[in-house]
Design a protein around this motif. Structure first.
Motif, mmCIF file in Angstrom:
data_model
loop_
_atom_site.group_PDB
_atom_site.id
_atom_site.type_symbol
_atom_site.label_atom_id
_atom_site.label_comp_id
_atom_site.label_asym_id
_atom_site.label_seq_id
_atom_site.Cartn_x
_atom_site.Cartn_y
_atom_site.Cartn_z
ATOM 1 N N SER A 15 8.396 -2.516 -22.491
ATOM 2 C CA SER A 15 8.300 -3.180 -23.804
ATOM 3 C C SER A 15 9.176 -2.463 -24.819
ATOM 4 O O SER A 15 9.864 -3.109 -25.636
ATOM 5 C CB SER A 15 6.854 -3.192 -24.292
ATOM 6 N N ALA A 16 9.151 -1.137 -24.783
ATOM 7 C CA ALA A 16 9.967 -0.363 -25.724
ATOM 8 C C ALA A 16 11.444 -0.593 -25.474
ATOM 9 O O ALA A 16 12.237 -0.767 -26.414
ATOM 10 C CB ALA A 16 9.624 1.119 -25.612
ATOM 11 N N LEU A 17 11.857 -0.626 -24.199
ATOM 12 C CA LEU A 17 13.262 -0.875 -23.863
ATOM 13 C C LEU A 17 13.667 -2.289 -24.255
ATOM 14 O O LEU A 17 14.763 -2.518 -24.781
ATOM 15 C CB LEU A 17 13.500 -0.650 -22.366
ATOM 16 N N GLU A 18 12.786 -3.230 -24.017
ATOM 17 C CA GLU A 18 13.084 -4.623 -24.393
ATOM 18 C C GLU A 18 13.228 -4.756 -25.909
ATOM 19 O O GLU A 18 14.144 -5.412 -26.410
ATOM 20 C CB GLU A 18 11.950 -5.519 -23.884
ATOM 21 N N TYR A 19 12.345 -4.086 -26.598
ATOM 22 C CA TYR A 19 12.399 -4.102 -28.079
ATOM 23 C C TYR A 19 13.694 -3.436 -28.564
ATOM 24 O O TYR A 19 14.385 -3.953 -29.452
ATOM 25 C CB TYR A 19 11.180 -3.416 -28.646
ATOM 26 N N ALA A 20 14.029 -2.295 -27.935
ATOM 27 C CA ALA A 20 15.241 -1.565 -28.328
ATOM 28 C C ALA A 20 16.478 -2.404 -28.003
ATOM 29 O O ALA A 20 17.452 -2.427 -28.774
ATOM 30 C CB ALA A 20 15.313 -0.225 -27.618
ATOM 31 N N TYR A 21 16.492 -3.129 -26.891
ATOM 32 C CA TYR A 21 17.632 -3.961 -26.518
ATOM 33 C C TYR A 21 17.796 -5.116 -27.504
ATOM 34 O O TYR A 21 18.908 -5.457 -27.904
ATOM 35 C CB TYR A 21 17.430 -4.468 -25.075
ATOM 36 N N LYS A 22 16.662 -5.705 -27.901
ATOM 37 C CA LYS A 22 16.721 -6.805 -28.879
ATOM 38 C C LYS A 22 17.222 -6.304 -30.221
ATOM 39 O O LYS A 22 17.985 -6.974 -30.908
ATOM 40 C CB LYS A 22 15.342 -7.437 -29.049
ATOM 41 N N GLU A 23 16.783 -5.128 -30.611
ATOM 42 C CA GLU A 23 17.182 -4.550 -31.887
ATOM 43 C C GLU A 23 18.667 -4.190 -31.868
ATOM 44 O O GLU A 23 19.364 -4.313 -32.870
ATOM 45 C CB GLU A 23 16.366 -3.310 -32.210
ATOM 46 N N ALA A 24 19.144 -3.725 -30.736
ATOM 47 C CA ALA A 24 20.549 -3.330 -30.620
ATOM 48 C C ALA A 24 21.447 -4.565 -30.595
ATOM 49 O O ALA A 24 22.599 -4.509 -31.038
ATOM 50 C CB ALA A 24 20.756 -2.497 -29.363
#
Length: 121
Positions: free
Chosen positions: A110-119
């Motif tokens: 979830s954190a990686l997915e969130y970070a990917y969306k934010e990036a």
């Protein structure tokens, strides 16, 4: 006449002694027979009691051996059950560990997915 009476008396006395001796011998023989019969019956009873005692001793030893074997087998069964319970506990520990890892991985995903969306924005 007195001497004839004395002789008759002595003859009768001798006959009585002989008869008494015969009766005494018969009484002794009968007493010995009774004694032998009683002794034989007592010995038979003692012999049977001794034989029964030997049988009881043999059966008691068999029972003791069976009880010892049952005790050893019961101890083995208890050890097997304890080992099985320990294995179940370990499986439960592994399941808890796997659940914990899965939760951590979901959090990371979830954190990686969130970070990917934010990036990407």
């Amino acid at each position: 006449m007195l001497s004839v009476m004395l002789k008759e008396h002595q003859v009768k006395l001798a006959m009585r002694k002989d008869a008494q001796e015969i009766r005494r011998k018969e009484a002794v023989a009968a007493a010995m027979l009774v004694s032998e019969v009683l002794t034989e019956r007592l010995n038979r009873g003692v012999s049977e009691a001794y034989a029964n005692e030997k049988k009881l001793d043999t059966e008691a030893k068999k029972l003791q051996n069976s009880a010892s074997q049952f005790s050893r087998q019961t101890i083995q069964w208890l050890q097997i059950i304890d080992n099985f319970n320990q294995a179940l506990k370990e499986i439960g520990d592994v399941e808890n560990w796997a659940t914990s890892i899965e939760t951590d991985m979901r959090t990371i995903a979830s954190a990686l997915e969130y970070a990917y969306k934010e990036a990407g924005e």
